[in-house]
Design a protein around this motif. Structure first.
Motif, PDB file in Angstrom:
ATOM      1  N   ARG A  75     -47.510 -73.806  34.198  1.00 52.45           N
ATOM      2  CA  ARG A  75     -48.818 -74.419  33.930  1.00 52.45           C
ATOM      3  C   ARG A  75     -49.273 -75.266  35.121  1.00 52.45           C
ATOM      4  NH1 ARG A  75     -50.359 -73.924  28.628  1.00 52.45           N
ATOM      5  NH2 ARG A  75     -48.761 -73.081  27.238  1.00 52.45           N
ATOM      6  N   LEU A  76     -48.355 -75.964  35.745  1.00 50.68           N
ATOM      7  CA  LEU A  76     -48.699 -76.763  36.917  1.00 50.68           C
ATOM      8  C   LEU A  76     -49.123 -75.865  38.071  1.00 50.68           C
ATOM      9  CD1 LEU A  76     -48.805 -79.542  38.312  1.00 50.68           C
ATOM     10  CD2 LEU A  76     -46.396 -79.238  38.908  1.00 50.68           C
ATOM     11  N   ALA A  77     -48.388 -74.785  38.280  1.00 48.24           N
ATOM     12  CA  ALA A  77     -48.742 -73.857  39.355  1.00 48.24           C
ATOM     13  C   ALA A  77     -50.117 -73.258  39.127  1.00 48.24           C
ATOM     14  CB  ALA A  77     -47.689 -72.754  39.452  1.00 48.24           C
ATOM     15  N   SER A  78     -50.441 -72.966  37.873  1.00 47.89           N
ATOM     16  CA  SER A  78     -51.763 -72.400  37.570  1.00 47.89           C
ATOM     17  C   SER A  78     -52.864 -73.412  37.842  1.00 47.89           C
ATOM     18  CB  SER A  78     -51.783 -71.950  36.110  1.00 47.89           C
ATOM     19  OG  SER A  78     -53.043 -71.444  35.761  1.00 47.89           O
ATOM     20  N   LYS A  79     -52.624 -74.681  37.465  1.00 43.05           N
ATOM     21  CA  LYS A  79     -53.646 -75.706  37.710  1.00 43.05           C
ATOM     22  C   LYS A  79     -53.867 -75.943  39.197  1.00 43.05           C
ATOM     23  CE  LYS A  79     -51.928 -78.994  35.153  1.00 43.05           C
ATOM     24  NZ  LYS A  79     -51.805 -80.315  34.483  1.00 43.05           N
ATOM     25  N   LEU A  80     -52.784 -75.884  39.973  1.00 43.87           N
ATOM     26  CA  LEU A  80     -52.894 -76.146  41.404  1.00 43.87           C
ATOM     27  C   LEU A  80     -53.248 -74.894  42.204  1.00 43.87           C
ATOM     28  CD1 LEU A  80     -49.728 -78.412  41.905  1.00 43.87           C
ATOM     29  CD2 LEU A  80     -52.108 -79.158  41.791  1.00 43.87           C
ATOM     30  N   SER A  81     -53.196 -73.737  41.542  1.00 40.13           N
ATOM     31  CA  SER A  81     -53.351 -72.453  42.244  1.00 40.13           C
ATOM     32  C   SER A  81     -52.351 -72.347  43.378  1.00 40.13           C
ATOM     33  CB  SER A  81     -54.782 -72.300  42.793  1.00 40.13           C
ATOM     34  OG  SER A  81     -55.716 -72.267  41.728  1.00 40.13           O
ATOM     35  N   ALA A  82     -51.127 -72.769  43.063  1.00 40.17           N
ATOM     36  CA  ALA A  82     -50.047 -72.757  44.046  1.00 40.17           C
ATOM     37  C   ALA A  82     -48.987 -71.772  43.585  1.00 40.17           C
ATOM     38  CB  ALA A  82     -49.445 -74.151  44.196  1.00 40.17           C
ATOM     39  N   PHE A  83     -48.707 -70.764  44.413  1.00 44.23           N
ATOM     40  CA  PHE A  83     -47.775 -69.711  44.048  1.00 44.23           C
ATOM     41  C   PHE A  83     -46.773 -69.510  45.180  1.00 44.23           C
ATOM     42  CE2 PHE A  83     -51.777 -68.993  41.820  1.00 44.23           C
ATOM     43  CZ  PHE A  83     -51.315 -68.977  40.502  1.00 44.23           C
ATOM     44  N   PRO A  84     -45.701 -68.766  44.953  1.00 42.40           N
ATOM     45  CA  PRO A  84     -44.677 -68.609  45.994  1.00 42.40           C
ATOM     46  C   PRO A  84     -45.248 -68.223  47.354  1.00 42.40           C
ATOM     47  CG  PRO A  84     -43.892 -67.682  43.938  1.00 42.40           C
ATOM     48  CD  PRO A  84     -45.318 -68.093  43.703  1.00 42.40           C
ATOM     49  N   GLY A  85     -44.778 -68.957  48.363  1.00 35.90           N
ATOM     50  CA  GLY A  85     -45.238 -68.739  49.735  1.00 35.90           C
ATOM     51  C   GLY A  85     -46.266 -69.751  50.190  1.00 35.90           C
ATOM     52  N   GLN A  86     -46.939 -70.424  49.236  1.00 29.14           N
ATOM     53  CA  GLN A  86     -47.928 -71.424  49.607  1.00 29.14           C
ATOM     54  C   GLN A  86     -47.254 -72.785  49.824  1.00 29.14           C
ATOM     55  OE1 GLN A  86     -50.642 -70.633  46.169  1.00 29.14           O
ATOM     56  NE2 GLN A  86     -52.192 -70.408  47.779  1.00 29.14           N
ATOM     57  N   VAL A  87     -47.994 -73.681  50.467  1.00 33.37           N
ATOM     58  CA  VAL A  87     -47.476 -75.018  50.796  1.00 33.37           C
ATOM     59  C   VAL A  87     -48.157 -76.046  49.914  1.00 33.37           C
ATOM     60  CG1 VAL A  87     -47.265 -76.776  52.601  1.00 33.37           C
ATOM     61  CG2 VAL A  87     -46.978 -74.349  53.172  1.00 33.37           C
ATOM     62  N   VAL A  88     -47.368 -76.963  49.377  1.00 32.92           N
ATOM     63  CA  VAL A  88     -47.894 -78.078  48.588  1.00 32.92           C
ATOM     64  C   VAL A  88     -47.471 -79.380  49.254  1.00 32.92           C
ATOM     65  CG1 VAL A  88     -47.899 -76.806  46.406  1.00 32.92           C
ATOM     66  CG2 VAL A  88     -45.864 -78.108  47.061  1.00 32.92           C
ATOM     67  N   THR A  89     -48.258 -80.410  49.013  1.00 30.92           N
ATOM     68  CA  THR A  89     -47.971 -81.739  49.558  1.00 30.92           C
ATOM     69  C   THR A  89     -47.568 -82.659  48.425  1.00 30.92           C
ATOM     70  OG1 THR A  89     -49.572 -81.417  51.341  1.00 30.92           O
ATOM     71  CG2 THR A  89     -48.886 -83.679  50.863  1.00 30.92           C
ATOM     72  N   LEU A  90     -46.451 -83.347  48.598  1.00 27.63           N
ATOM     73  CA  LEU A  90     -45.930 -84.250  47.583  1.00 27.63           C
ATOM     74  C   LEU A  90     -45.900 -85.660  48.171  1.00 27.63           C
ATOM     75  CD1 LEU A  90     -44.923 -83.787  44.685  1.00 27.63           C
ATOM     76  CD2 LEU A  90     -42.597 -83.720  45.584  1.00 27.63           C
TER      77      LEU A  90
END
Length: 445
Positions: A188-203
């Motif tokens: 659900r978090l990945a869907s909200k962020l539109s973040a999927f394997p291979g992409q970069v996220v900032t924490l």
């Protein structure tokens, strides 16, 4: 488990009822002739179709009441069971923590060895837990719980978290060179962020913020991670607000250096968590403390138990209404068969036999209705559970469908209660029928 819900209590009650039934068998149990007359009175005849229709309605009332009670208890048991299983996906049976800022390197290694040699403990592993703010390269950001876990996915794994990855695994292998490590997100978090394997996220980390004189404020520390895994636990809270990192990456993110937040413990028997937790806490002493999974979710499970009791009592009223239907049905049968009862009494049938005839009718209605209701409750409950027919809002109930788990003891108690009520319901009509005067009954129009 309370004494009234234990299997031994049910066995004791059943034994007492069986002994009482055997003791009064000769005076209460109907003879073959009495059973034959009772069945004849319940069958449809051209002159008594209304009574037969009301008999069917009485059987239907008992059936609906028992079925509803079996389903309600199954739903409440299913909610408890599913929530427990979902909670234990990423939540261990025990957590060993401190009242300070974490376990230092020498401390957590010593504690791990001491806890691992405790009877009933199957696996022990260090963990890191903190909070952060995650974004995927746009203005939207989400607060998350950061969980640092060991990469062990074998028999020494403390939780079943590794088995719920739909993409990637706990190795967190990053393929990019411009990131610190790999990270796993809930579906659900990945869907909200539109973040999927291979992409970069900032924490964004709350630890390690430094004062910047040029802006006159503390500047938080930013960490870049590559999404290497997606997990789907079925638990809304985990899938919506948890991210997972490897232990070393989580230590750097939380600013713990070589320390850990605490130790996770898996037990052979999860129901022994409270007792073993108290023993461990007493043995380790201050500043260590032990939290078990039951105490951490005590309010949730207490609310479910209260709801189960309340719902069972409310639905049990349907069985009481069905009992009144049985009373009404037999009263009408007595009224309809008044002349026949008078003839039987005049022919020498005892008043006790007349009473047993109508008692047998009520018990037969109860047995048929209870059998049908229990069978339908079990069948419908199994179909609803296996087919996941009823979808619910996971943001409210933590799970996405209505589970049904009928426990044998609950079903037996429902059947016993229904039969007990069915035995009491026909007593008044049976007594009234036995008290009829033969002459007056024969002259009844």
């Amino acid at each position: 488990m309370t004494a009234f819900a234990s299997p031994w209590f049910a066995v004791a009650v059943g034994t007492v009822l069986l002994l009482v039934a055997l003791r009064f068998r000769r005076t209460v149990w109907p003879s073959p002739l009495e059973r034959q007359i009772a069945l004849r009175y319940l069958r449809s005849h051209r002159t008594s179709r209304l009574v037969s229709l009301i008999t069917l309605i009485a059987v239907g009332g008992v059936t609906v009441g028992v079925m509803a009670l079996v389903l309600v208890l199954g739903v409440m048991n299913g909610l408890q069971s599913d929530l427990r299983d979902k909670i234990l996906v990423a939540n261990p049976h025990l957590r060993v923590l401190t009242y300070g800022e974490g376990l230092r390197l020498d401390a957590w290694r010593r504690i791990r060895g001491e806890v691992a040699h405790t009877a009933g403990v199957q696996a022990v592993a260090p963990f890191v837990m903190t909070q952060g703010l995650i974004s995927a390269g746009h203005d939207y950001a989400e607060g998350v719980i950061v969980l640092g876990v060991a990469a062990d996915t074998g028999t020494r794994a403390v939780t079943s978290f590794a088995r719920h990855f739909v993409k990637g695994d706990l190795t967190f292998r990053a393929t990019r060179t411009d990131v610190e490590a790999g990270i796993a997100l809930g579906t659900r978090l990945a869907s909200k962020l539109s973040a999927f394997p291979g992409q970069v996220v900032t924490l964004v980390s709350p630890a390690g913020a430094r004062f910047n004189p040029s802006v006159g404020a503390y500047v938080p520390k930013f960490h870049r991670y590559e999404v290497t895994g997606i997990f789907d636990t079925g638990m809304y809270e985990y899938d919506n607000s948890y991210v997972a990192l490897g232990l070393l990456a989580a230590q750097r993110f939380a600013g713990l250096d070589t320390s850990m937040t605490g130790m996770e413990v898996r037990l052979a028997d999860p129901w022994e968590a409270e007792r073993l937790g108290q023993d461990l806490e007493a043995r380790l002493g201050y500043p260590y403390r032990v939290l078990d999974w039951q105490s951490q979710n005590a309010s949730l499970f207490s609310a479910l138990k209260l709801e189960k009791l309340a719902m069972a009592l409310v639905v049990f009223l349907i069985c009481i209404v069905a009992a009144f239907n049985v009373v009404g049905t037999l009263t009408m049968v007595v009224r309809d068969k008044t002349r026949e009862i008078g003839i039987l009494l005049a022919m020498g049938l005892s008043r006790a036999s007349v009473g047993r005839i109508f008692l047998a009718q009520g018990i037969l209605i109860g047995v048929v209705g209870t059998s049908l209701g229990a069978t339908l409750g079990l069948v419908v409950g199994g179909m609803v559970d296996s087919g996941e027919w009823i979808r619910i809002d996971p943001s409210v109930y933590f799970i996405d469908h209505l589970p049904v788990r009928t426990q044998p003891l609950d079903a037996l108690l429902v059947v016993a209660a229904s039969l007990f009520i069915a035995t009491l319901a026909p007593l008044y009509p049976a007594v009234q029928a036995a008290r009829l005067d033969p002459v007056t009954a024969i002259r009844y129009e």
